[in-house]
Design an enzyme around this catalytic site. Structure first.
Site, PDB file in Angstrom:
ATOM      1  N   ASP A  67       0.981  -1.103  -0.081  1.00  0.00           N
ATOM      2  CA  ASP A  67      -0.240  -0.043   0.051  1.00  0.00           C
ATOM      3  C   ASP A  67       0.825   1.525   0.142  1.00  0.00           C
ATOM      4  O   ASP A  67       1.793   1.167   0.703  1.00  0.00           O
ATOM      5  CB  ASP A  67      -0.831   0.001   1.186  1.00  0.00           C
ATOM      6  N   MET A  68       0.460   2.325  -0.559  1.00  0.00           N
ATOM      7  CA  MET A  68       1.241   3.632  -0.717  1.00  0.00           C
ATOM      8  C   MET A  68       1.745   3.914   0.750  1.00  0.00           C
ATOM      9  O   MET A  68       2.976   4.353   1.005  1.00  0.00           O
ATOM     10  CB  MET A  68       0.340   4.626  -1.198  1.00  0.00           C
TER      11      MET A  68
END
Length: 222
Positions: A67-68
């Site tokens: 995930d970012m």
């Protein structure tokens, strides 16, 4: 975070690769929090981990994603043939991944969460526990220590499946959301940290060429 729901994107400054491991088959890098693993739609979302790596290693290809908001170990293949081989290792679940996280509240001991997950369509990109139509999801956890003053627990997490936001949703379902989680933590837990306190800290797998055990570690920066 879904790339389609980002209102803005301010990636961290490019200070060069934090290379953890490199040989003729693969690379392991420490992805900073706030950086996309792969590009999103449009020039505004072009800066990402794979683009930065390919400036130095043009043959590098993505194998899995973080995930970012999550930092830590990301494995990349050197060439298409090795991408296929490494993807098969991930798909067969012989790659062991360990994450470090800080959760709200006091958590002791260890445990296992087996709650199926599915998309929360009205609230995309959120996921949710879906006992009827969700896909199986399995996470093991082990508490490390507890900070009484901050009322938070440091834990290790081992996902045995790779569902979207699996660790974040499972910890929320356990009643201990990850601090700094902009999707799943209540306001108090979100405000308790300047970023999502989730970090891919260890990756273990057989080397795709030699079969030798690889054990790549990257301590959490929090």
């Amino acid at each position: 975070m879904s790339l389609h729901t980002l209102d803005h994107y301010t990636p961290p400054p490019d200070e060069g690769l934090s290379l953890l491991y490199a040989d003729e088959a693969l690379l392991a890098v420490d992805k900073p929090a706030g950086l996309l693993s792969v590009p999103g739609r449009g020039a505004a979302f072009a800066d990402c981990l794979i683009a930065r790596v390919q400036r130095q290693y043009p043959e590098a290809l993505i194998v899995h994603r973080l995930d970012m908001a999550t930092s830590g170990i990301l494995l990349l293949a050197r060439g298409a043939a090795m991408q296929r081989t490494l993807s098969l290792l991930f798909a067969s679940r012989v790659v062991r991944k360990c994450y470090s996280a800080v959760l709200a509240g006091r958590l002791q001991g260890e445990g296992r969460i087996m709650l199926p997950l599915g998309r929360d369509w009205p609230n995309r990109p959120r996921q949710r526990v879906d006992l009827l139509a969700g896909k199986s999801a399995h996470t093991d956890w082990q508490a490390q220590d507890y900070d009484r003053d901050a009322d938070c627990s440091r834990v290790l997490l081992w996902p045995h499946t790779g569902r979207t936001h699996q660790l974040r949703v499972h910890m929320q379902a356990l009643g201990h959301p990850i601090l700094g989680d902009g999707l799943y933590a209540p306001a108090e837990s979100l405000a308790a940290a300047p970023r999502l306190l989730l970090h891919a800290s260890r990756l273990q797998l057989p080397h795709p060429l030699t079969g030798a055990a690889l054990d790549i570690a990257c301590p959490a920066p929090f």
